[in-house]
Design a protein around this motif. Structure first.
Motif, PDB file in Angstrom:
ATOM      1  N   GLY A  18     -10.585  -3.138  -3.346  1.00  0.00           N
ATOM      2  CA  GLY A  18     -10.562  -3.896  -4.597  1.00  0.00           C
ATOM      3  C   GLY A  18      -9.733  -5.157  -4.480  1.00  0.00           C
ATOM      4  O   GLY A  18     -10.147  -6.234  -4.892  1.00  0.00           O
ATOM      5  N   THR A  19      -8.535  -5.023  -3.894  1.00  0.00           N
ATOM      6  CA  THR A  19      -7.679  -6.193  -3.695  1.00  0.00           C
ATOM      7  C   THR A  19      -8.016  -6.914  -2.397  1.00  0.00           C
ATOM      8  O   THR A  19      -8.199  -8.132  -2.376  1.00  0.00           O
ATOM      9  N   VAL A  20      -8.132  -6.158  -1.321  1.00  0.00           N
ATOM     10  CA  VAL A  20      -8.312  -6.757   0.007  1.00  0.00           C
ATOM     11  C   VAL A  20      -9.622  -7.516   0.117  1.00  0.00           C
ATOM     12  O   VAL A  20      -9.675  -8.612   0.691  1.00  0.00           O
ATOM     13  N   GLY A  64       0.766  -1.242   0.000  1.00  0.00           N
ATOM     14  CA  GLY A  64       0.000   0.000   0.000  1.00  0.00           C
ATOM     15  C   GLY A  64       0.796   1.290   0.000  1.00  0.00           C
ATOM     16  O   GLY A  64       2.001   1.337  -0.272  1.00  0.00           O
ATOM     17  N   LEU A  65       0.093   2.379   0.332  1.00  0.00           N
ATOM     18  CA  LEU A  65       0.647   3.724   0.310  1.00  0.00           C
ATOM     19  C   LEU A  65       1.430   4.070   1.572  1.00  0.00           C
ATOM     20  O   LEU A  65       2.189   5.037   1.580  1.00  0.00           O
ATOM     21  N   TYR A  67      -3.772 -12.346  -5.752  1.00  0.00           N
ATOM     22  CA  TYR A  67      -4.160 -13.635  -6.323  1.00  0.00           C
ATOM     23  C   TYR A  67      -3.391 -14.782  -5.660  1.00  0.00           C
ATOM     24  O   TYR A  67      -3.971 -15.817  -5.311  1.00  0.00           O
ATOM     25  N   VAL A  68      -2.099 -14.590  -5.483  1.00  0.00           N
ATOM     26  CA  VAL A  68      -1.275 -15.662  -4.918  1.00  0.00           C
ATOM     27  C   VAL A  68      -1.634 -15.902  -3.451  1.00  0.00           C
ATOM     28  O   VAL A  68      -1.825 -17.050  -3.024  1.00  0.00           O
ATOM     29  N   VAL A  69      -1.710 -14.827  -2.677  1.00  0.00           N
ATOM     30  CA  VAL A  69      -2.013 -14.963  -1.250  1.00  0.00           C
ATOM     31  C   VAL A  69      -3.369 -15.638  -1.053  1.00  0.00           C
ATOM     32  O   VAL A  69      -3.502 -16.588  -0.259  1.00  0.00           O
ATOM     33  N   ALA A  70      -4.398 -15.154  -1.775  1.00  0.00           N
ATOM     34  CA  ALA A  70      -5.738 -15.716  -1.613  1.00  0.00           C
ATOM     35  C   ALA A  70      -5.833 -17.129  -2.155  1.00  0.00           C
ATOM     36  O   ALA A  70      -6.416 -18.021  -1.509  1.00  0.00           O
ATOM     37  N   GLY A  71      -5.273 -17.349  -3.344  1.00  0.00           N
ATOM     38  CA  GLY A  71      -5.388 -18.659  -3.970  1.00  0.00           C
ATOM     39  C   GLY A  71      -4.662 -19.754  -3.203  1.00  0.00           C
ATOM     40  O   GLY A  71      -5.240 -20.804  -2.887  1.00  0.00           O
ATOM     41  N   GLU A 108      -0.041  -1.474  -9.837  1.00  0.00           N
ATOM     42  CA  GLU A 108      -1.352  -2.080  -9.572  1.00  0.00           C
ATOM     43  C   GLU A 108      -1.396  -3.522 -10.037  1.00  0.00           C
ATOM     44  O   GLU A 108      -1.986  -4.395  -9.372  1.00  0.00           O
ATOM     45  N   LEU A 109      -0.790  -3.803 -11.181  1.00  0.00           N
ATOM     46  CA  LEU A 109      -0.737  -5.188 -11.665  1.00  0.00           C
ATOM     47  C   LEU A 109       0.040  -6.070 -10.698  1.00  0.00           C
ATOM     48  O   LEU A 109      -0.328  -7.233 -10.466  1.00  0.00           O
ATOM     49  N   ALA A 110       1.117  -5.536 -10.117  1.00  0.00           N
ATOM     50  CA  ALA A 110       1.878  -6.296  -9.126  1.00  0.00           C
ATOM     51  C   ALA A 110       1.035  -6.571  -7.889  1.00  0.00           C
ATOM     52  O   ALA A 110       1.059  -7.683  -7.333  1.00  0.00           O
ATOM     53  N   ALA A 111       0.266  -5.567  -7.441  1.00  0.00           N
ATOM     54  CA  ALA A 111      -0.611  -5.743  -6.273  1.00  0.00           C
ATOM     55  C   ALA A 111      -1.679  -6.801  -6.548  1.00  0.00           C
ATOM     56  O   ALA A 111      -1.991  -7.630  -5.678  1.00  0.00           O
TER      57      ALA A 111
END
Length: 468
Positions: free
Chosen positions: A215-217, A202-203, A414-418, A406-409
């Motif tokens: 959006g991500t979280v 994040g920021l 995706y990896v953490v959740a998946g 943003e693409l990296a985030a």
């Protein structure tokens, strides 16, 4: 006599006026302190109302999902959202908040706030002693506890979104254990990485990805987890040849309406103060949802001949998902484009999911996973510091690098959740098991899991164990 009384009263007033005036002159009003106190009171009231609105989204989601399933599974589907208010409502206090927001390392928070130890009504300086040094409070005009309870509502609804993918077949015990583990080992670390002080993404000392309200979280994490869960769990026994239409479209519309209403707290509340930024987020939220609902209806009319109520509800939710990461960073005109583009992509994602025959029962990944991904990308396109000076410019405002960030985030989420979801589900499957037995699934989850039913049909359309 009357004249004497009046005269005595006048003399008394004169004698009392001197000390009172003297006290007033001796203690002048601190205007700055009064303004600060008024701002704190206004912002605190706004945030508590926003927290209540976000909590309302969970029953709203329950009705939205409940309308889609068969009548024999409606109570179980409602409970899969409702129970989160109990489970996460407790675990967030005990350990979830500390893991998500206490200063720690770039990937997870510390343990110093377990059981809300040290979390009180202080406004600032509770983050001192950790990097970045100038970041001493998450919200300097509201009590720390107000920030904590607002974030609790996000933690409650996020795993509830996953239930749409595994509806009508996952045992309630396994599901309850899953959300307990998922909210601890997937949601809290990801929330820390995006929103926590010193988080990797994040920021506040990280890569600098923009995610205003989740959006991500929230949406990517739940959407990806839903897809993994649907694959690991396997399809329903009636999939794909004997699927039933939604048993209650009014439930779906009611749920979508409650979600739309609650989303104002979700997005506008993420400004963490009443004022201009909250106003912008509020306007963008409504604008994107309206544009998205219209877009879905137009697509249905053009491609399928008839606009549907279910389509309007689904489109609105997709638009709300898309605007979530961007709500406090973009203009209302950009919100129209984000709502329409997100819904357009989600519309085709739902169709594609049916073609590849993954039994994500209520389209959680096509709406929340895809919608959250598209919304995050478009945030990096349309963001402007003219709307939020604390944010960053996006691609259209001369900062193409933000798109890469943003693409990296997105990839990290995706990896953490998946991976996290896969590991948790395999662990549960190896211990208590994931699915109900086939006869219980065919009989209906309401009776087999809860011993009650939504419409008092007295087992009329169910397969009994004796007939199996």
């Amino acid at each position: 006599m009357l004249k004497k009384v009046v005269m005595i009263g006048a003399i008394a007033l004169v004698l009392l006026a001197g000390p009172l005036i003297g006290n007033a002159l001796a203690a002048p009003v601190d205007v700055n302190a009064a303004i600060s106190n008024a701002q704190t009171a206004a912002d605190t009231a706004f945030m508590l109302i926003s927290a209540a609105l976000v909590l309302l989204m969970t029953p709203g989601l329950a009705f939205f999902y409940g309308g889609f399933v068969r009548s024999r599974n409606v109570l179980n589907t409602l409970m899969m959202s409702f129970v989160l208010m109990g489970i996460v409502g407790v675990t967030w206090i005990l350990w979830g908040y500390s893991l998500a927001f206490a200063p720690g390392n770039p990937f997870i928070g510390g343990l110093q706030w377990l059981g809300l130890n040290g979390v009180g009504t202080e406004l600032t300086d509770y983050l001192k002693g950790s990097n970045p040094a100038d970041f001493v409070s998450y919200a300097p005009t509201i009590p720390h506890l107000a920030f904590m309870i607002y974030q609790a509502m996000f933690a409650i609804i996020t795993p509830a979104l996953i239930s749409g993918a595994i509806a009508e077949r996952m045992s309630f015990t396994a599901y309850s254990l899953f959300v307990l583990l998922w909210s601890t080992f997937v949601y809290s670390p990801l929330a820390h990485m995006v929103w926590g002080k010193g988080g990797f993404i994040g920021l506040a000392g990280g890569l600098g990805a923009l995610d205003f309200a989740g959006g991500t979280v929230v949406h990517i994490s739940s959407g990806v987890s839903a897809l993994v869960a649907a694959i690991v769990l396997g399809p329903r026994k009636t999939f794909p040849d004997r699927l039933s239409p939604p048993h209650s479209v009014p439930f779906i519309l009611l749920g979508a309406g409650l979600l739309w209403f609650g989303w104002f707290g979700f997005n506008a509340g993420s400004a963490l103060a009443s004022g201009s930024l909250a106003t912008i987020a509020f306007v963008n939220t409504n604008t994107a949802a309206a544009a998205a609902a219209l877009t879905w209806l137009i697509l249905e009319k053009v491609l399928r001949g008839k606009p549907t109520a279910v389509g309007a509800a689904t489109g609105a939710v997709a638009g709300l998902v898309g605007i979530t990461p961007a709500a406090g960073f973009v203009t209302p005109l950009a919100a129209i484009l984000i709502g329409s583009i997100t819904t357009f992509v989600c519309f085709y994602a739902v169709s594609f999911k049916h073609k590849i025959q993954i039994d994500d029962a209520l389209d959680t990944y096509p709406v929340h996973g895809v919608g959250g991904t598209v919304g995050a990308i478009l945030t990096a396109v349309f963001a402007t510091t003219a709307v939020n000076s604390a944010g960053k410019n996006g691609l259209l405002y001369g900062n193409p690098r933000e798109l890469l960030v943003e693409l990296a985030a997105i990839a990290i989420a995706y990896v953490v959740a998946g991976v996290g979801t896969f590991v948790i589900l395999k662990l549960i499957d190896a211990t208590v098991g994931l699915r109900v037995k086939e006869v219980a699934e065919m009989q209906g989850m309401d009776i087999s899991e809860h011993g009650e039913e939504g419409y008092n049909e007295e087992f009329g359309d169910r397969i009994s164990v004796s007939n199996k």
